[in-house]
Design a protein around this motif. Structure first.
Motif, PDB file in Angstrom:
ATOM      1  N   LYS A  41      44.500  48.508  66.651  1.00 17.25           N
ATOM      2  CA  LYS A  41      45.007  48.986  65.364  1.00 17.25           C
ATOM      3  C   LYS A  41      43.833  49.058  64.390  1.00 17.25           C
ATOM      4  O   LYS A  41      43.092  48.086  64.237  1.00 17.25           O
ATOM      5  CB  LYS A  41      46.061  48.003  64.860  1.00 17.25           C
ATOM      6  N   THR A  42      43.636  50.218  63.777  1.00 14.44           N
ATOM      7  CA  THR A  42      42.536  50.386  62.834  1.00 14.44           C
ATOM      8  C   THR A  42      43.047  51.038  61.556  1.00 14.44           C
ATOM      9  O   THR A  42      44.015  51.797  61.564  1.00 14.44           O
ATOM     10  CB  THR A  42      41.408  51.261  63.417  1.00 14.44           C
ATOM     11  N   TRP A  43      42.373  50.757  60.463  1.00  9.39           N
ATOM     12  CA  TRP A  43      42.720  51.338  59.165  1.00  9.39           C
ATOM     13  C   TRP A  43      41.955  52.638  58.985  1.00  9.39           C
ATOM     14  O   TRP A  43      40.739  52.701  59.175  1.00  9.39           O
ATOM     15  CB  TRP A  43      42.366  50.370  58.035  1.00  9.39           C
ATOM     16  N   VAL A  44      42.677  53.689  58.658  1.00  8.64           N
ATOM     17  CA  VAL A  44      42.067  54.986  58.378  1.00  8.64           C
ATOM     18  C   VAL A  44      42.166  55.189  56.874  1.00  8.64           C
ATOM     19  O   VAL A  44      43.273  55.229  56.324  1.00  8.64           O
ATOM     20  CB  VAL A  44      42.805  56.133  59.115  1.00  8.64           C
ATOM     21  N   LYS A  45      41.012  55.276  56.192  1.00  6.05           N
ATOM     22  CA  LYS A  45      41.058  55.415  54.739  1.00  6.05           C
ATOM     23  C   LYS A  45      41.560  56.804  54.344  1.00  6.05           C
ATOM     24  O   LYS A  45      41.508  57.746  55.136  1.00  6.05           O
ATOM     25  CB  LYS A  45      39.702  55.118  54.123  1.00  6.05           C
TER      26      LYS A  45
ATOM     27  N   TRP B  97      61.214  89.430  60.143  1.00  5.78           N
ATOM     28  CA  TRP B  97      60.470  88.313  59.569  1.00  5.78           C
ATOM     29  C   TRP B  97      58.981  88.645  59.616  1.00  5.78           C
ATOM     30  O   TRP B  97      58.468  89.128  60.620  1.00  5.78           O
ATOM     31  CB  TRP B  97      60.685  87.030  60.366  1.00  5.78           C
ATOM     32  N   GLU B  98      58.308  88.375  58.527  1.00  9.78           N
ATOM     33  CA  GLU B  98      56.855  88.538  58.482  1.00  9.78           C
ATOM     34  C   GLU B  98      56.256  87.138  58.346  1.00  9.78           C
ATOM     35  O   GLU B  98      56.685  86.343  57.521  1.00  9.78           O
ATOM     36  CB  GLU B  98      56.439  89.409  57.299  1.00  9.78           C
ATOM     37  N   HIS B  99      55.272  86.842  59.177  1.00 10.58           N
ATOM     38  CA  HIS B  99      54.644  85.517  59.189  1.00 10.58           C
ATOM     39  C   HIS B  99      53.279  85.584  58.508  1.00 10.58           C
ATOM     40  O   HIS B  99      52.475  86.462  58.793  1.00 10.58           O
ATOM     41  CB  HIS B  99      54.476  85.010  60.623  1.00 10.58           C
ATOM     42  N   HIS B 100      53.034  84.640  57.626  1.00 12.63           N
ATOM     43  CA  HIS B 100      51.747  84.531  56.932  1.00 12.63           C
ATOM     44  C   HIS B 100      51.175  83.150  57.237  1.00 12.63           C
ATOM     45  O   HIS B 100      51.896  82.157  57.196  1.00 12.63           O
ATOM     46  CB  HIS B 100      51.921  84.643  55.416  1.00 12.63           C
ATOM     47  N   HIS B 101      49.900  83.098  57.537  1.00 19.58           N
ATOM     48  CA  HIS B 101      49.232  81.828  57.790  1.00 19.58           C
ATOM     49  C   HIS B 101      48.135  81.660  56.744  1.00 19.58           C
ATOM     50  O   HIS B 101      47.259  82.500  56.611  1.00 19.58           O
ATOM     51  CB  HIS B 101      48.619  81.795  59.193  1.00 19.58           C
ATOM     52  N   THR B 102      48.208  80.575  56.006  1.00 18.78           N
ATOM     53  CA  THR B 102      47.178  80.268  55.034  1.00 18.78           C
ATOM     54  C   THR B 102      46.743  78.827  55.249  1.00 18.78           C
ATOM     55  O   THR B 102      47.354  78.084  56.018  1.00 18.78           O
ATOM     56  CB  THR B 102      47.688  80.434  53.589  1.00 18.78           C
ATOM     57  N   TYR B 103      45.685  78.435  54.584  1.00 19.72           N
ATOM     58  CA  TYR B 103      45.202  77.059  54.674  1.00 19.72           C
ATOM     59  C   TYR B 103      45.263  76.420  53.303  1.00 19.72           C
ATOM     60  O   TYR B 103      45.091  77.086  52.291  1.00 19.72           O
ATOM     61  CB  TYR B 103      43.767  77.029  55.212  1.00 19.72           C
ATOM     62  N   LYS B 104      45.526  75.119  53.321  1.00 21.74           N
ATOM     63  CA  LYS B 104      45.700  74.388  52.077  1.00 21.74           C
ATOM     64  C   LYS B 104      45.089  73.005  52.259  1.00 21.74           C
ATOM     65  O   LYS B 104      45.235  72.378  53.314  1.00 21.74           O
ATOM     66  CB  LYS B 104      47.196  74.281  51.801  1.00 21.74           C
ATOM     67  N   TRP B 105      44.368  72.514  51.248  1.00 20.22           N
ATOM     68  CA  TRP B 105      43.815  71.166  51.290  1.00 20.22           C
ATOM     69  C   TRP B 105      44.902  70.185  50.870  1.00 20.22           C
ATOM     70  O   TRP B 105      45.509  70.348  49.819  1.00 20.22           O
ATOM     71  CB  TRP B 105      42.614  71.046  50.357  1.00 20.22           C
ATOM     72  N   ILE B 106      45.153  69.184  51.727  1.00 19.87           N
ATOM     73  CA  ILE B 106      46.142  68.157  51.388  1.00 19.87           C
ATOM     74  C   ILE B 106      45.470  66.788  51.473  1.00 19.87           C
ATOM     75  O   ILE B 106      44.539  66.588  52.254  1.00 19.87           O
ATOM     76  CB  ILE B 106      47.379  68.193  52.307  1.00 19.87           C
ATOM     77  N   TYR B 107      45.948  65.857  50.659  1.00 20.35           N
ATOM     78  CA  TYR B 107      45.405  64.502  50.692  1.00 20.35           C
ATOM     79  C   TYR B 107      46.252  63.655  51.636  1.00 20.35           C
ATOM     80  O   TYR B 107      47.472  63.606  51.514  1.00 20.35           O
ATOM     81  CB  TYR B 107      45.391  63.880  49.298  1.00 20.35           C
ATOM     82  N   VAL B 108      45.609  63.016  52.589  1.00 23.53           N
ATOM     83  CA  VAL B 108      46.285  62.125  53.519  1.00 23.53           C
ATOM     84  C   VAL B 108      45.978  60.699  53.066  1.00 23.53           C
ATOM     85  O   VAL B 108      44.822  60.277  53.106  1.00 23.53           O
ATOM     86  CB  VAL B 108      45.791  62.336  54.969  1.00 23.53           C
ATOM     87  N   PRO B 109      46.968  59.952  52.585  1.00 24.80           N
ATOM     88  CA  PRO B 109      46.706  58.590  52.117  1.00 24.80           C
ATOM     89  C   PRO B 109      46.259  57.679  53.262  1.00 24.80           C
ATOM     90  O   PRO B 109      46.502  57.977  54.433  1.00 24.80           O
ATOM     91  CB  PRO B 109      48.044  58.119  51.548  1.00 24.80           C
ATOM     92  N   GLY B 110      45.614  56.586  52.918  1.00 21.69           N
ATOM     93  CA  GLY B 110      45.188  55.614  53.914  1.00 21.69           C
ATOM     94  C   GLY B 110      46.376  55.117  54.716  1.00 21.69           C
ATOM     95  O   GLY B 110      47.477  54.994  54.194  1.00 21.69           O
ATOM     96  N   HIS B 111      46.149  54.853  55.998  1.00 21.52           N
ATOM     97  CA  HIS B 111      47.235  54.407  56.871  1.00 21.52           C
ATOM     98  C   HIS B 111      46.669  53.690  58.095  1.00 21.52           C
ATOM     99  O   HIS B 111      45.496  53.830  58.428  1.00 21.52           O
ATOM    100  CB  HIS B 111      48.084  55.602  57.323  1.00 21.52           C
ATOM    101  N   TRP B 112      47.518  52.912  58.747  1.00 22.86           N
ATOM    102  CA  TRP B 112      47.151  52.259  59.999  1.00 22.86           C
ATOM    103  C   TRP B 112      47.372  53.235  61.141  1.00 22.86           C
ATOM    104  O   TRP B 112      48.322  54.009  61.137  1.00 22.86           O
ATOM    105  CB  TRP B 112      47.992  51.000  60.231  1.00 22.86           C
ATOM    106  N   ASP B 113      46.477  53.208  62.120  1.00 19.20           N
ATOM    107  CA  ASP B 113      46.596  54.077  63.278  1.00 19.20           C
ATOM    108  C   ASP B 113      46.210  53.276  64.515  1.00 19.20           C
ATOM    109  O   ASP B 113      45.530  52.262  64.419  1.00 19.20           O
ATOM    110  CB  ASP B 113      45.669  55.285  63.117  1.00 19.20           C
ATOM    111  N   HIS B 114      46.674  53.705  65.672  1.00 18.16           N
ATOM    112  CA  HIS B 114      46.344  53.039  66.930  1.00 18.16           C
ATOM    113  C   HIS B 114      45.501  53.976  67.779  1.00 18.16           C
ATOM    114  O   HIS B 114      45.779  55.174  67.833  1.00 18.16           O
ATOM    115  CB  HIS B 114      47.615  52.669  67.706  1.00 18.16           C
TER     116      HIS B 114
END
Length: 97
Positions: free
Chosen positions: A35-39, A68-85
């Motif tokens: 288990k490690t902390w990811v900042k 249906w018309e599909h559009h793909h864009t990119y967006k910057w999102i903030y991922v809060p710190g969390h525990w991961d395995h």
């Protein structure tokens, strides 16, 4: 009359000392989940948008079906710190003095 108890083997420790061969003074570290902390950090994520275009009759009376018309864009999102395995492979741990 004797009875035997069937029990699960006792859990072994992560490290077990090995003697002999070329691994003298080394310990085998068994593979295990750690288990490690990811900042918190920013990630660029793909965002999918769908737009419905209604069917219609054109000027000549021809029907054009909706779609249906599909559009793909990119967006910057903030991922809060969390525990991961993550999996740590088994390996030799040789601490030389």
């Amino acid at each position: 009359m004797s009875t035997t108890a069937d029990a699960a083997p006792a859990p072994s420790s992560v490290a077990s000392v090995v003697t002999g061969d070329h691994h003298d003074g080394c310990e085998w570290q068994k593979g295990h989940w750690e288990k490690t902390w990811v900042k918190g950090h920013w990630e660029k994520k793909q965002v999918d948008h769908k737009t419905w275009h209604k069917g219609h009759h054109d000027m000549h009376g021809t029907w054009h079906q909706g779609f249906w018309e599909h559009h793909h864009t990119y967006k910057w999102i903030y991922v809060p710190g969390h525990w991961d395995h993550h999996w740590v492979k088994g390996h030799w741990d040789c601490k030389h003095h």
